[in-house]
Design an enzyme around this catalytic site. Structure first.
Site, PDB file in Angstrom:
ATOM      1  N   ASP A 257       0.713  -1.950   0.283  1.00 36.75           N
ATOM      2  CA  ASP A 257       0.084   0.680   0.265  1.00 36.75           C
ATOM      3  C   ASP A 257       1.274   0.727   0.092  1.00 36.75           C
ATOM      4  OD1 ASP A 257       0.323  -0.904   2.598  1.00 36.75           O
ATOM      5  OD2 ASP A 257      -0.420   1.135   3.123  1.00 36.75           O
ATOM      6  N   ASP A 267       5.467   8.799   0.942  1.00 37.47           N
ATOM      7  CA  ASP A 267       5.440   8.179   2.742  1.00 37.47           C
ATOM      8  C   ASP A 267       6.171   8.080   3.481  1.00 37.47           C
ATOM      9  OD1 ASP A 267       3.273   7.663   4.404  1.00 37.47           O
ATOM     10  OD2 ASP A 267       2.056   5.566   4.648  1.00 37.47           O
TER      11      ASP A 267
END
Length: 470
Positions: A257, A267
């Protein structure tokens, strides 16, 4: 010399709405106690026509998230699943962020304005949907350094302090809070496809494939859009893994993910830059098995891409997908060679010679007597420019094959920038990051952060062959 990006008009988009409500949830941003602007990236903002926003309007957009006319009428929390440390999790999604807006960049690409720390969503589970200020500062530093070193990365557009006291188990609490806005080349992940496969939603898989191919890669879906998209993902993810190695970077959490379908790095949680060429170096304290260690990142990303192949096999031949996936190792090796030569600043001489040079350098660095940053700095352009603290290390026999090989290479760019005459290279090791955070935490002193960003951007100009900026 690379030209600086030209300013662009603001061109809002809302392409993701064509996918329909099954791909996201409409959400609202948190109502923060306060909004204090801590960082704005006007260089990135210029690429989407937002560099002239006054600070007050900037905060309204990136602290209160008032909608841009012509883009999304309200934020969207994207739905996805993913393998987290190889365990499948169907209960995740955008839990402390959302897609705030889409916009066209000056190069024509569709970009997303996405958030981190913007409040709870249906996917927050037991989380508060918030981001610590330290986490935001760390992401600013990671994205600035990676961009400078040539990694395809999301960029931190804005960091706004929000006035809440947060409690976290992995840092002193209570701690300050923030909301961060990223400028990214799409937020669709491998996990977005895994979710649709888990739901056996073939129509959704086909729609998402066409959306990504057309809107993110700029290609018209042809007779076989699935294989066309998968080829792009394999190529790009191999390049991503290679760029991490050449940068000496450890992402820390390469779950499926966290792998964008564009292979743009994003991220940043427990990231680190490893000082030494140490394959077992890990960034996350909870990565007890070293699954995402420095030297295993290509393997980890390859595994994640295999999960995409499994998801896409519901709408394409698994044998055809496997044939494309088999090309990952060779693509990675070629990309690593190219990335290492770029950081050395030398022109390629031929596949065999280039591969040998990189192998010699890796073996020499593995002795861990010279840091990664120092070696690339000292040998930029293929020639030593003066004395170095690492000269004794370079005289060791392990460096001899590298020194002999690089003597035949020519510089690929000018070395006139003053950076190349500095006593040491710009780096971003953990002790430096902590030294930047300490005065912010203790005295609200942001000068160290500002100075580091200026130093990183100066290095970026030198690496790109640009003259010093005024």
């Amino acid at each position: 010399m690379s030209p600086a990006p030209q300013p662009a008009p603001f061109r809002p988009e809302a392409a993701i709405l064509t996918l329909g409500d099954g791909f996201y949830d409409r959400v609202a941003p948190a109502d923060f106690l306060e909004t204090r602007l801590r960082f704005r990236n006007d260089r990135a903002a210029a690429e989407i026509g937002l560099e002239n926003l006054a600070d007050a309007e900037w905060i309204e957009r990136f602290g209160r998230f008032h909608a841009f006319e012509g883009s999304l009428p309200q934020p969207l929390a994207l739905r996805y699943h993913g393998h987290q440390f190889r365990a499948y999790n169907p209960d995740i999604g955008d839990g402390r962020g959302f897609l705030y807006a889409q916009v066209r960049a000056n190069d024509g690409r569709l970009l997303d304005l996405g958030t981190k720390g913007s409040g709870q969503t249906p996917w927050s589970r037991f989380g508060d949907g918030r981001l610590t200020l330290k986490g935001g500062v760390r992401e600013v530093l990671a994205t600035e350094m990676l961009e400078a070193l040539g990694v395809e990365t999301s960029r931190t557009l804005s960091l706004v302090e929000t006035g809440e006291a947060l409690h976290r188990g992995d840092e002193p609490s209570p701690t300050r809070s923030a909301v961060l806005t990223r400028l990214s080349w799409g937020h669709i992940r491998i996990g977005s496809f895994q979710r649709l496969a888990y739901l056996e939603d073939a129509a959704g898989l086909e729609a998402l494939t066409r959306y990504c191919l057309f809107n993110l890669y700029g290609e018209e879906p042809g007779e076989d859009p699935v294989l066309a998209l998968f080829r792009r993902v394999v190529e790009r993810t191999a390049e991503l893994a290679a760029s991490y190695m050449a940068a000496g970077f450890v992402h820390g959490v390469l779950n499926s993910d966290n792998i964008a379908i564009t292979a743009e790095s994003f991220d940043y949680g427990p990231w680190r830059f490893t000082p030494d060429w140490e394959p077992g170096f890990t960034a996350a304290y909870f990565d007890h098995q070293g699954l995402y260690a420095f030297g295993r990142q290509a393997q980890a990303i390859h595994w994640d891409v295999a999960q995409l192949a499994i998801a896409l096999s519901q709408i394409a031949s698994i044998d055809d997908l496997a044939g494309v996936l088999d090309g990952f190792p060779a693509a990675y090796e070629a990309a690593l060679t190219a990335a290492m030569l770029r950081r050395l600043g030398v022109r390629p001489r031929g596949e065999a010679e280039d591969l040998a040079l990189v192998g010699h350098l890796e073996r020499a660095l593995a002795r861990r007597t010279v840091t990664i940053d120092r070696a690339f700095f000292d040998w930029r352009g293929g020639k030593r420019r003066g004395p170095s603290p690492a000269d004794n290390a370079y005289s060791h026999p392990v460096f001899a094959p590298f020194l002999e090989a690089i003597a035949g290479y020519d510089a690929a760019a000018s070395l006139d920038h003053p950076y190349w005459f500095d006593p040491k290279p710009c780096s971003m090791h953990i002790e430096e990051v902590e030294a930047i955070w300490t005065p912010i935490a203790d005295a609200d002193d942001w000068t160290a952060l500002e100075a580091k960003i200026a130093a990183v951007r100066r290095m970026a100009d030198a690496l790109a062959g640009r003259p010093p900026r005024a």
